[in-house]
Design a protein around this motif. Structure first.
Motif, short mmCIF file in Angstrom:
data_model
loop_
_atom_site.label_atom_id
_atom_site.label_comp_id
_atom_site.label_asym_id
_atom_site.label_seq_id
_atom_site.Cartn_x
_atom_site.Cartn_y
_atom_site.Cartn_z
N SER A 198 6.85 137.77 83.16
CA SER A 198 6.60 136.34 83.40
C SER A 198 6.16 135.63 82.13
O SER A 198 6.62 134.53 81.82
N ILE A 199 5.26 136.27 81.38
CA ILE A 199 4.78 135.65 80.14
C ILE A 199 5.92 135.51 79.14
O ILE A 199 6.06 134.48 78.45
N ILE A 200 6.76 136.56 79.03
CA ILE A 200 7.89 136.48 78.10
C ILE A 200 8.83 135.34 78.49
O ILE A 200 9.29 134.57 77.64
N ALA A 201 9.14 135.22 79.80
CA ALA A 201 10.01 134.14 80.25
C ALA A 201 9.38 132.78 79.98
O ALA A 201 10.06 131.84 79.53
N GLY A 235 12.50 125.24 84.38
CA GLY A 235 11.73 125.57 85.58
C GLY A 235 12.50 126.47 86.53
O GLY A 235 11.96 127.45 87.06
N CYS A 236 13.78 126.13 86.73
CA CYS A 236 14.61 126.98 87.60
C CYS A 236 14.77 128.37 87.00
O CYS A 236 14.69 129.39 87.71
N ALA A 237 14.99 128.41 85.68
CA ALA A 237 15.13 129.72 85.02
C ALA A 237 13.85 130.52 85.13
O ALA A 237 13.88 131.75 85.31
N LEU A 238 12.70 129.81 85.02
CA LEU A 238 11.42 130.51 85.14
C LEU A 238 11.25 131.11 86.53
O LEU A 238 10.81 132.26 86.67
N LEU A 239 11.61 130.33 87.56
CA LEU A 239 11.52 130.87 88.92
C LEU A 239 12.44 132.07 89.11
O LEU A 239 12.06 133.07 89.73
N ILE A 240 13.65 131.94 88.56
CA ILE A 240 14.59 133.06 88.66
C ILE A 240 14.04 134.28 87.92
O ILE A 240 14.11 135.42 88.41
N CYS A 241 13.48 134.05 86.74
CA CYS A 241 12.90 135.16 85.97
C CYS A 241 11.74 135.80 86.70
O CYS A 241 11.58 137.04 86.67
N LEU A 242 10.91 134.96 87.35
CA LEU A 242 9.79 135.53 88.11
C LEU A 242 10.29 136.40 89.25
O LEU A 242 9.76 137.49 89.51
N GLY A 243 11.30 135.91 89.97
CA GLY A 243 11.86 136.71 91.06
C GLY A 243 12.48 138.00 90.55
O GLY A 243 12.24 139.09 91.11
N VAL A 272 7.10 132.01 77.71
CA VAL A 272 7.08 131.76 76.27
C VAL A 272 8.46 131.36 75.78
O VAL A 272 8.61 130.44 74.95
N PHE A 273 9.48 132.04 76.28
CA PHE A 273 10.85 131.73 75.87
C PHE A 273 11.23 130.30 76.24
O PHE A 273 11.78 129.55 75.42
N ILE A 274 10.91 129.93 77.49
CA ILE A 274 11.23 128.56 77.92
C ILE A 274 10.39 127.54 77.16
O ILE A 274 10.87 126.45 76.77
N GLY A 275 9.11 127.88 76.91
CA GLY A 275 8.27 126.98 76.13
C GLY A 275 8.80 126.76 74.73
O GLY A 275 8.76 125.65 74.19
N ILE A 276 9.32 127.84 74.11
CA ILE A 276 9.89 127.71 72.76
C ILE A 276 11.11 126.79 72.80
O ILE A 276 11.30 125.95 71.90
N LEU A 277 11.93 126.94 73.85
CA LEU A 277 13.10 126.06 73.97
C LEU A 277 12.68 124.60 74.09
O LEU A 277 13.28 123.71 73.47
N VAL A 278 11.62 124.37 74.90
CA VAL A 278 11.17 122.98 75.07
C VAL A 278 10.62 122.43 73.76
O VAL A 278 10.91 121.29 73.37
N LEU A 279 9.83 123.25 73.04
CA LEU A 279 9.27 122.81 71.77
C LEU A 279 10.37 122.55 70.74
O LEU A 279 10.33 121.55 69.99
N LEU A 280 11.35 123.41 70.69
CA LEU A 280 12.48 123.18 69.79
C LEU A 280 13.22 121.90 70.13
O LEU A 280 13.65 121.16 69.24
N ASN A 281 13.36 121.66 71.44
CA ASN A 281 14.06 120.43 71.87
C ASN A 281 13.25 119.19 71.48
O ASN A 281 13.82 118.18 71.04
N VAL A 282 11.89 119.29 71.66
CA VAL A 282 11.07 118.12 71.38
C VAL A 282 11.03 117.80 69.89
O VAL A 282 11.15 116.64 69.48
#
Length: 508
Positions: A17-20, A187-195, A22-32
């Motif tokens: 969960s943390i890896i997912a 968010g959807c990817a995070l939920l999928i990753c958690l599952g 962090v990965f999504i957070g990095i994508l958001v930061l790169l986008n911003v």
């Protein structure tokens, strides 16, 4: 303070969960922080591509420039215009023929396009561009509406330039939409990753949890649990199989260690028993020798001191000394014989023994004792021949017969018999009397054990006769025993029959 237990399944799931996240957070930061710059770079690249494409098409066919610009603009969001070096607009995608009616939005768009072109034309720093050169600039209108523009040389000979531009609002809107979409997709990817992480953690940690339980059971020396696993041969399955082999090896080793400990305990117990027997033996021998030595010493001192002046008294003293010395000699000889038998140092000489003759000789030797007590001895049913060591068998019979004479009440009966059963011959000595308590029958074969210690000296025994019989039985590969029967007690001695079948028979 006791630490709270945290399972590996939770740890594994949390790590995924943390890896997912962090990965999504990095994508958001790169986008911003970098998406707008990247998007501006791609827009500049599009403007350069448009300039290059228009230059190529314009060089080959410049007859219908308006159609060329309109065709390119319809495929992209770029506005195009051709101007001269003195600022005249030759054609523009905003100038479309056949416009009918009044459309405020369309007119506003044309107005903004003309305003951008006017701003570019008024900026005369582009007239110094050479062939196939271009330049980027940012145009700001009065309402702070900005445009990204490219102006490049289209035809250097005729002084014609291409202006390509697009609004910044379109760029910013695209960037905002992309950020919103990225957040939703993240968010959807995070939920999928958690599952997926939960499912994977269950599948991945199930064998580890099973192996942890197996290790806990092994630590409690319980080896009944086995790792089953998936049997797919991966590293985890190999680890589980290794634990199974380790469990089997530990179970075997601990079992062998327990057997060794039990055997060692038995050996220690046997050693202690032997030590106790040795100490008891020394005490008993000392006790047996103490009385005759004291008597010999006392009577010898009396003779030396001249106490016995009368010849009869001196003879009594000397006879007593001789009797006690004989008793001591008999005890020592029996002890030596018993030691040789127990150590296996006694040599045996097998010969054919007529039990009837052996019994007759024993009765003859003890006839005086029997007559003094009024005892009768029968041995007529001992007509059997056996092959064994005659001297040892004679010692057995003499010990049995001596004990029978010693403990049979006066005027009673003693019977010696022999029987053949299968491949063995049994010699028995029965004497009338009260018998022995059942609990004492196994003890009478121990050294110096007597059922009536008060009558020891009076009976004249040494206390090792039956121990000697048992040692002879072990040496001759036979057996011995005693049992209470009706009217008295019977001592028996059993030997293997070594004679051929035709010679091993009852004599007439």
């Amino acid at each position: 303070m006791k630490l709270k237990h945290r399972s590996i399944r939770f740890t594994f799931f949390a790590a995924i969960s943390i890896i997912a996240l962090v990965f999504i957070g990095i994508l958001v930061l790169l986008n911003v922080f970098f998406y707008q710059d990247y998007y501006m770079m791609t827009r500049r690249s599009e403007l350069r591509d448009a300039y290059g494409s228009i230059c190529t098409s314009y060089a080959s066919d410049s007859s219908d420039v308006a159609a060329l610009l309109d065709s390119y603009e319809s495929r992209s969001a770029i506005r195009l215009a051709v101007v001269t070096d003195n600022g005249d607009v030759i054609t523009s995608s905003a100038m479309q023929e056949g416009d009918v009616g009044f459309d405020f939005g369309h007119m506003e768009q044309k107005f903004r396009s003309f305003a951008v072109l006017a701003s570019v034309v008024q900026n005369r720093d582009w007239v110094d561009l050479g062939k196939n050169e271009y330049r980027f600039m940012t145009i700001s209108l009065r309402d702070n509406d900005q445009y990204l523009c490219l102006i490049g040389v289209l035809n250097a000979e005729h002084g014609e330039y291409l202006i390509a531009y697009m609004p910044y609002a379109y760029i910013e809107q695209n960037s905002s939409l992309n950020l919103v979409f990225l957040l939703i997709a993240g968010g959807c990817a995070l939920l999928i990753c958690l599952g997926c992480g939960y499912v994977i953690s269950r599948q991945f940690t199930r064998p580890l949890i099973q192996m942890a339980g197996l290790a806990d059971r092994m630590s409690e020396l319980d080896f009944s649990m086995q790792y089953t696993g998936k049997g797919d041969g991966d590293e985890i399955d190999q680890l589980g199989q290794s634990l199974n082999r380790l469990s089997a090896y530990l179970e075997q080793s601990i079992g062998e260690l327990k057997e060794s400990n039990d055997q060692l305990a038995q050996e220690i117990e046997e050693k202690e028993r032997i030590d106790n027997m040795r100490q008891e033996f020394i005490v008993n021998v000392s006790h047996e020798l103490k009385t005759p030595i004291a008597l010999i010493q006392g009577y010898a001192e009396g003779l030396t001191a001249g106490v016995a002046d009368d010849p009869e008294d001196r003879k009594f003293y000397c006879d007593t000394i001789a009797d006690e010395a004989d008793h001591m000699n008999k005890l020592v000889m029996q002890l030596l014989s018993l030691s040789r038998l127990e150590l296996g140092a006694e040599q045996t000489f097998d010969e054919d023994i007529d039990l009837h003759a052996l019994c007759a000789e024993a009765v003859r030797k003890t006839a005086v004792l029997c007559e003094n007590r009024g005892l009768t001895v029968e041995y007529e049913n001992a007509h059997i021949t056996v092959r064994t060591d005659g001297d040892l068998l004679d010692q057995v019979l003499m010990n049995y017969l001596s004990n029978a004479i010693r403990y049979t009440p006066e005027g009673k009966h003693i019977e010696i018999s022999a029987t053949k059963t299968g491949n063995s011959v049994r010699l028995s000595v029965f004497n009338e009397g009260d018998g022995l308590p059942e609990e004492e029958l196994p003890k009478i074969w121990e050294k110096f054990y007597r059922t009536d210690r008060a009558r020891t000296r009076e009976a004249g025994g040494t206390g090792i006769g039956l121990s000697l019989v048992r040692a002879i039985a072990d040496t001759l590969h036979g057996a011995c025993g005693a049992e209470n029967v009706e009217g008295g007690i019977c001592f028996w001695f059993e030997l293997p029959d070594l004679l051929p079948a035709e010679d091993s028979k009852i004599k007439d």
